[in-house]
Motif scaffolding. Sequence first.
Motif, PDB file in Angstrom:
ATOM      1  N   CYS A 234       0.740  -1.164  -0.014  1.00  0.00           N
ATOM      2  CA  CYS A 234       0.120  -0.096  -0.124  1.00  0.00           C
ATOM      3  C   CYS A 234       0.811   1.203   0.012  1.00  0.00           C
ATOM      4  CB  CYS A 234      -1.048  -0.056   1.293  1.00  0.00           C
ATOM      5  SG  CYS A 234      -2.082   1.509   1.334  1.00  0.00           S
ATOM      6  N   LEU A 235       1.978   1.098   0.950  1.00  0.00           N
ATOM      7  CA  LEU A 235       2.818   2.333   0.804  1.00  0.00           C
ATOM      8  C   LEU A 235       3.509   2.516  -0.543  1.00  0.00           C
ATOM      9  CD1 LEU A 235       3.952   2.326   4.602  1.00  0.00           C
ATOM     10  CD2 LEU A 235       2.906   4.219   3.345  1.00  0.00           C
ATOM     11  N   LYS A 236       3.907   1.367  -0.914  1.00  0.00           N
ATOM     12  CA  LYS A 236       4.726   1.576  -2.127  1.00  0.00           C
ATOM     13  C   LYS A 236       3.881   2.516  -3.334  1.00  0.00           C
ATOM     14  CE  LYS A 236       8.372   0.170  -4.586  1.00  0.00           C
ATOM     15  NZ  LYS A 236       9.817   0.462  -4.114  1.00  0.00           N
ATOM     16  N   GLU A 237       2.538   2.099  -3.292  1.00  0.00           N
ATOM     17  CA  GLU A 237       1.687   2.865  -4.387  1.00  0.00           C
ATOM     18  C   GLU A 237       1.669   4.612  -4.001  1.00  0.00           C
ATOM     19  OE1 GLU A 237      -1.482  -1.103  -5.002  1.00  0.00           O
ATOM     20  OE2 GLU A 237      -1.947   0.881  -4.309  1.00  0.00           O
ATOM     21  N   LEU A 238       1.764   4.787  -2.639  1.00  0.00           N
ATOM     22  CA  LEU A 238       1.776   5.940  -2.393  1.00  0.00           C
ATOM     23  C   LEU A 238       3.009   6.707  -2.537  1.00  0.00           C
ATOM     24  CD1 LEU A 238      -0.536   5.647   0.909  1.00  0.00           C
ATOM     25  CD2 LEU A 238      -1.148   6.468  -1.333  1.00  0.00           C
ATOM     26  N   SER A 239       4.093   6.166  -2.901  1.00  0.00           N
ATOM     27  CA  SER A 239       5.191   6.852  -3.073  1.00  0.00           C
ATOM     28  C   SER A 239       5.693   7.356  -4.591  1.00  0.00           C
ATOM     29  CB  SER A 239       6.417   5.788  -2.648  1.00  0.00           C
ATOM     30  OG  SER A 239       6.548   4.831  -3.438  1.00  0.00           O
ATOM     31  N   GLY A 240       6.541   8.313  -4.562  1.00  0.00           N
ATOM     32  CA  GLY A 240       7.073   8.850  -5.868  1.00  0.00           C
ATOM     33  C   GLY A 240       7.427  10.116  -5.597  1.00  0.00           C
TER      34      GLY A 240
ATOM     35  N   GLU B 100       2.853  15.508  -4.225  1.00  0.00           N
ATOM     36  CA  GLU B 100       1.465  15.203  -3.887  1.00  0.00           C
ATOM     37  C   GLU B 100       1.686  13.709  -2.936  1.00  0.00           C
ATOM     38  OE1 GLU B 100       0.779  18.181  -6.658  1.00  0.00           O
ATOM     39  OE2 GLU B 100       1.700  16.236  -6.720  1.00  0.00           O
ATOM     40  N   GLN B 101       2.762  13.276  -3.468  1.00  0.00           N
ATOM     41  CA  GLN B 101       3.015  11.859  -2.733  1.00  0.00           C
ATOM     42  C   GLN B 101       3.457  11.990  -1.384  1.00  0.00           C
ATOM     43  OE1 GLN B 101       2.003   9.075  -4.178  1.00  0.00           O
ATOM     44  NE2 GLN B 101       1.334  10.262  -5.933  1.00  0.00           N
ATOM     45  N   PRO B 102       3.115  11.225  -0.336  1.00  0.00           N
ATOM     46  CA  PRO B 102       3.200  11.414   1.113  1.00  0.00           C
ATOM     47  C   PRO B 102       4.866  11.032   1.161  1.00  0.00           C
ATOM     48  CG  PRO B 102       1.196  10.024   0.823  1.00  0.00           C
ATOM     49  CD  PRO B 102       1.832  10.078  -0.577  1.00  0.00           C
ATOM     50  N   LEU B 103       5.494  10.212   0.421  1.00  0.00           N
ATOM     51  CA  LEU B 103       7.039   9.716   0.876  1.00  0.00           C
ATOM     52  C   LEU B 103       7.585   9.465  -0.532  1.00  0.00           C
ATOM     53  CD1 LEU B 103       7.258   6.177   2.010  1.00  0.00           C
ATOM     54  CD2 LEU B 103       5.062   6.997   1.090  1.00  0.00           C
ATOM     55  N   ARG B 104       8.856   9.480  -0.498  1.00  0.00           N
ATOM     56  CA  ARG B 104       9.639   9.239  -1.615  1.00  0.00           C
ATOM     57  C   ARG B 104       9.539   7.945  -2.237  1.00  0.00           C
ATOM     58  NH1 ARG B 104      15.229  11.109  -1.220  1.00  0.00           N
ATOM     59  NH2 ARG B 104      15.104  11.281   0.913  1.00  0.00           N
ATOM     60  N   ASP B 105      10.254   7.084  -1.468  1.00  0.00           N
ATOM     61  CA  ASP B 105      10.255   5.617  -1.735  1.00  0.00           C
ATOM     62  C   ASP B 105      10.268   4.670  -0.550  1.00  0.00           C
ATOM     63  OD1 ASP B 105      12.298   3.603  -3.902  1.00  0.00           O
ATOM     64  OD2 ASP B 105      10.032   3.316  -3.233  1.00  0.00           O
ATOM     65  N   ILE B 106       9.813   3.507  -0.659  1.00  0.00           N
ATOM     66  CA  ILE B 106      10.087   2.515   0.390  1.00  0.00           C
ATOM     67  C   ILE B 106      10.549   1.088  -0.122  1.00  0.00           C
ATOM     68  CG2 ILE B 106       7.459   1.761   0.370  1.00  0.00           C
ATOM     69  CD1 ILE B 106       7.713   1.311   3.165  1.00  0.00           C
ATOM     70  N   GLU B 107      11.536   0.572   0.506  1.00  0.00           N
ATOM     71  CA  GLU B 107      12.303  -0.693  -0.170  1.00  0.00           C
ATOM     72  C   GLU B 107      12.548  -1.511   1.116  1.00  0.00           C
ATOM     73  OE1 GLU B 107      16.516   1.073  -0.956  1.00  0.00           O
ATOM     74  OE2 GLU B 107      15.247   0.539  -2.550  1.00  0.00           O
ATOM     75  N   PRO B 108      12.752  -2.775   0.760  1.00  0.00           N
ATOM     76  CA  PRO B 108      13.345  -3.706   1.767  1.00  0.00           C
ATOM     77  C   PRO B 108      14.630  -3.354   2.141  1.00  0.00           C
ATOM     78  CG  PRO B 108      11.989  -4.848   0.253  1.00  0.00           C
ATOM     79  CD  PRO B 108      12.130  -3.547  -0.100  1.00  0.00           C
ATOM     80  N   VAL B 109      15.357  -3.564   3.070  1.00  0.00           N
ATOM     81  CA  VAL B 109      16.762  -3.270   3.477  1.00  0.00           C
ATOM     82  C   VAL B 109      17.420  -4.362   2.462  1.00  0.00           C
ATOM     83  CG1 VAL B 109      18.526  -3.748   5.119  1.00  0.00           C
ATOM     84  CG2 VAL B 109      16.487  -2.672   5.989  1.00  0.00           C
TER      85      VAL B 109
ATOM     86  N   PHE C  46       4.080  13.889   5.518  1.00  0.00           N
ATOM     87  CA  PHE C  46       3.382  12.491   5.177  1.00  0.00           C
ATOM     88  C   PHE C  46       1.886  12.857   5.896  1.00  0.00           C
ATOM     89  CE2 PHE C  46       1.971   8.413   6.420  1.00  0.00           C
ATOM     90  CZ  PHE C  46       2.328   7.558   5.289  1.00  0.00           C
ATOM     91  N   ARG C  47       2.019  13.281   7.268  1.00  0.00           N
ATOM     92  CA  ARG C  47       0.751  13.346   7.625  1.00  0.00           C
ATOM     93  C   ARG C  47      -0.331  14.207   7.125  1.00  0.00           C
ATOM     94  NH1 ARG C  47       2.761  14.703  12.220  1.00  0.00           N
ATOM     95  NH2 ARG C  47       2.705  16.772  12.288  1.00  0.00           N
ATOM     96  N   GLU C  48       0.141  15.419   6.554  1.00  0.00           N
ATOM     97  CA  GLU C  48      -0.591  16.296   5.974  1.00  0.00           C
ATOM     98  C   GLU C  48      -1.044  15.699   4.420  1.00  0.00           C
ATOM     99  OE1 GLU C  48       1.723  19.965   5.384  1.00  0.00           O
ATOM    100  OE2 GLU C  48       1.567  20.480   7.375  1.00  0.00           O
ATOM    101  N   ARG C  49      -0.124  15.020   3.768  1.00  0.00           N
ATOM    102  CA  ARG C  49      -0.793  14.376   2.451  1.00  0.00           C
ATOM    103  C   ARG C  49      -1.569  13.419   2.689  1.00  0.00           C
ATOM    104  NH1 ARG C  49       1.278  18.650   1.798  1.00  0.00           N
ATOM    105  NH2 ARG C  49       2.411  19.069   0.199  1.00  0.00           N
TER     106      ARG C  49
ATOM    107  N   ASP D 198     -12.977  13.022   1.004  1.00  0.00           N
ATOM    108  CA  ASP D 198     -13.889  12.970   1.987  1.00  0.00           C
ATOM    109  C   ASP D 198     -12.765  12.981   3.368  1.00  0.00           C
ATOM    110  OD1 ASP D 198     -15.076   9.540   1.542  1.00  0.00           O
ATOM    111  OD2 ASP D 198     -12.906  10.497   1.455  1.00  0.00           O
ATOM    112  N   GLY D 199     -11.447  12.669   2.968  1.00  0.00           N
ATOM    113  CA  GLY D 199     -10.512  12.501   4.118  1.00  0.00           C
ATOM    114  C   GLY D 199     -10.495  10.821   4.519  1.00  0.00           C
ATOM    115  N   GLU D 200     -10.997   9.970   3.654  1.00  0.00           N
ATOM    116  CA  GLU D 200     -11.018   8.645   4.330  1.00  0.00           C
ATOM    117  C   GLU D 200      -9.820   8.097   3.427  1.00  0.00           C
ATOM    118  OE1 GLU D 200     -14.735   7.140   3.589  1.00  0.00           O
ATOM    119  OE2 GLU D 200     -15.653   8.295   5.168  1.00  0.00           O
ATOM    120  N   THR D 201      -8.595   7.701   4.106  1.00  0.00           N
ATOM    121  CA  THR D 201      -7.626   7.043   3.695  1.00  0.00           C
ATOM    122  C   THR D 201      -7.134   6.013   4.502  1.00  0.00           C
ATOM    123  OG1 THR D 201      -6.012   8.397   4.730  1.00  0.00           O
ATOM    124  CG2 THR D 201      -6.725   9.085   2.537  1.00  0.00           C
ATOM    125  N   ALA D 202      -6.205   5.017   4.051  1.00  0.00           N
ATOM    126  CA  ALA D 202      -5.743   3.963   4.920  1.00  0.00           C
ATOM    127  C   ALA D 202      -5.091   4.426   6.158  1.00  0.00           C
ATOM    128  CB  ALA D 202      -4.721   3.156   4.073  1.00  0.00           C
ATOM    129  N   ALA D 203      -4.344   5.771   5.651  1.00  0.00           N
ATOM    130  CA  ALA D 203      -3.667   6.390   6.823  1.00  0.00           C
ATOM    131  C   ALA D 203      -4.338   6.850   7.990  1.00  0.00           C
ATOM    132  CB  ALA D 203      -2.711   7.511   6.277  1.00  0.00           C
TER     133      ALA D 203
END
Length: 1014
Positions: free
Chosen positions: A195-201, A205-214, A295-298, A305-310
């Motif tokens: 889910c977070l991978k889809e939100l990265s970019g 407007e994207q909440p975060l740049r990237d997420i990846e396994p170590v 991340f909190r604001e995005r 309607d403000g309803e997101t997984a976050a």
Amino acid sequence: MGLTLTKAADWLDNSKLDFSPSNQIILTDILKAVDGYSKNNPIGGKMKFSEPLVWDSTLKFEDFKKTERFPETSQEVAHVECHSFDMLQLVLDACRSKKTAEVRACLEGNSDPVSKILGNRYACNTEDDVEFYKQAEEDLQGEDITYEEFETKKVVLKMAMEFHNLDVRMLRSVQGLMSKDSRLSPRLVEAEFDCLKELSGSEDEQPLRDIEPVPCYVHVFSNGYRAPNFRQLQGDIAYFLVYLKDTDVICVTAGTKGWFVNKGYSKDTNDVDFERRSDLYGSLFALLRERSRHFRERTSRKSGDGETAADEAADGAEKPDQEGDADQQAAREEAEERKKDPTLRWVSLGTSEQQSQERRSARQPQSAAAAAQQSDESDSESGTDEEEDAVERRHESNADLPSEYWQIGKFVRYLKGGNQTSTIISLCALRDFQLNTEVCQLAIRDVGGLEVLLNLLETEENRCKIGSLKILKEISQNPQIRRAIADLGGLQTLVNILKEPSKDLKCLAAETIANVAKFRRARRIVRQHGGIRKLVSLLDCPALNGPTSPEIERDIEVARCGALALWSLSNSTKNKRAMKRAGVIPLLGKLLKSRHEDMLIPVVGTLQECASEPDYRVAIRTEGMVEDLVKNLKSDNAELQMHCASTIFKCAEEEETRDLVRSYDGLEPMVGLLNKTDNKELLSAATGAIWKCSMSSKNIRKFQELNVIEKLVRLLSDQPEEVLVNVVGALGEMAAEKENRHAIRKAGGIGPLVQLLTGTNQALLVNTTRAVGRCAQEKENMAIIDRMDGVRLLWSLLKNPNPEVQASAAYAICPCIDNVNDAGEMVRSYVGGLELIVHLLRSDNIKVLAAICAAVASIAKDEENLAVLTDHGVIPLLAGLTRTQDEELKRHLSEAIACCCAWGNNRIVFGKEGAVAPLVSYLRVKDPKVHRSTARALHELSRHPDNCITMHECGVVRHLLGLVGSDDEALQLAASGCIANIRRLAMANEKSRQSSKARGGGNGGANGKAVAAK
């Protein structure tokens, strides 16, 4: 035990055992196994441990004075080191009533005690018996082993086998409880990662740049884990690198207990430092929202309607305290609701009341989810929140405003536009005003001062923070200011200040939270932002009763402020559970031993609120807090006495606690508090504690020696209802003994009790009817009750809408009927009384039905009353209740059926209504009282042949034969009489059959029934 402590025990973050039901089972089983082990196994008791068990004992060194093997010293905490079970037994003997607490301390200091006792070879690491016995066989085999070594190994293996069996038994006993725990799984971790991978970019407007396994732990094992095997044993699932947009990259760990930030990933060594350096979070969304403002604001405005997984994960910032979808939805809608309101700045600039009213009228109706959330949170509160509906008051005209109002406005403007020096001067000037008055409090709010003060808390200058907090602490006494602080997000800032190194800041922030957290929403906000765990950590005060120094006094003050805040927060059931998970119980127990009264009051107040939860009551009893509560009852501080008595009132629901209060001589100070009649709160708490403690017969005898009945009777007049409920409850418990019933009459208590039957307080009516009913067991008391028309008042309470009042009144009527002269005529004199009794047999409440059946049994002893009851249709109603599963109803119902069989063809009607077969099944229960009443009913019903046939077909004879040997004479007679009736029918039937054969045929069975009936 190592397997159970690893897999089944509940551990807190500070390596302490939680006060959970499963842990209580584990501690009890271990104590039973260890206590007395050296006595039952002398050889094993003397055997030296492989490594000594070392821990900080809960005892003081003077507790060991009776044992010569322990030195005398004046230190507060004993550091224990045990090398054998003999030494361990000495420690347990010194503990006396605190053995469970000592076992807890030992396990917290030695997480795998078996490996220390027998060596790592014999640690309980498997639940497989076959593998264990295979290991034992290998140890006993060997060519060079001597006889002494062989015998020693036999002793060791015997001990290992006993511990292994104990381990497996405990693990299985708590398996059902452990299955209910919610823990992270690899599937949930991977789902959140996707889910977070889809939100990265790279887009803004994207909440975060990237997420990846170590990079070093990318491989997914067959069980779904990415962590290496040696970390899987610690509960780790996977490790991820999260590239945030407003902060540096962070390395997070997903474990079975939740998400947390570790010490980071090193490219040079290509490895992860696994040590934790943040709190636990229920989801990665919650962790990132706490760490990154971007991340909190995005995520909060990702959709319209403000309803997101976050948003769904945000309320789980404290892992063990997720409130569910209804809570999260309501919190979001509440935030949207506030956005539509005019801000405080617009109000201060002169927004008209009419415009504000138009905006409020334009709001949308509350959603179903929000309504459900409010209902859920309301149910979790143990107190009332009048200020939730407080009327918003603002000054409508400027003509009547005092000069302080305008002066405060000037200083607030200096706060907004001045430099650091002018800001500090303005804060000092504001503190010179009388901030405890409503005019000054509302003035600061109206001119926009609250926003400025809260903004100052986010600066880096401690002097500005301290000055702002001192003002906020004073003005937050006002309910409207509290709500405004919560609306402006001030609670989140206050919670963050609790992490500051400055003790002054911690104290002021905690005191402000204590003032603001007086309503539900504020308490919920503090919990959701991790405030409870931070406040609990403030209670860890190293030295309480030792020599003082300025530094120690500051630590004590920090702990006091933290206890104040937790006291306010403990008004919520969910907060109580979060506090328990944060490890608050042992810290409260430690602070309870303090000699500082200003510290003791919030500590005992917190315990008083939390004692409504069963887990807290168990902890208060097992951790030795009852002794400290009793000791503080003797204090000169009335407020401290009141809170101690209230805590005992809640904890004394359990018999073990009542016995502890008596053993610590706590009954005398309780009775002494009855003399302080001017302090109604203290009097209510003291009478409540006496009421609950009088539920034990041994305590009643002690109260008799203290002449408490005369003192309680004097309190039956000119007292508030809160006191009367407790006083009457205590008299009702003491009236269980005959001599106390005489004492109540001699003290003049019967008349006031009867007069209280005319009240409207439901709890008071329940206790009063119970007390009157018990007093009516004596004929002298019953004469007074009858003369004051008390029976008529009891009968009128059968019309009360409260089922508890109905049931209590019905039970009280029974002894009144049994002990009054000419009871039959008295009952018939009440117009519609018998019809009301029959009508209540249609109630849906089991307790009401049981009480009415008991009343029917007493009323039916008079033949004329029984005839009236029969005409009103009581027989079919009683027969319809026979299939109940409640044992109390079974007992009274059987007694009522037995009494009703004495009139006309009632026993025949019972048979036709199918009441006989269910009654036979009553004999299978274990309650001897049910056996007695059921045998009597069957005896009466067996006087009709058809009923005898039904009983015989249901196998009643086998049960009755067992009851004939009972020690209860009435039960013997009833059982034998029923068997005799069945036998007579069988003999008559056999005789009729033989006569019929001699005459050449005929209806022998019918003739047999006729003979038996004669």
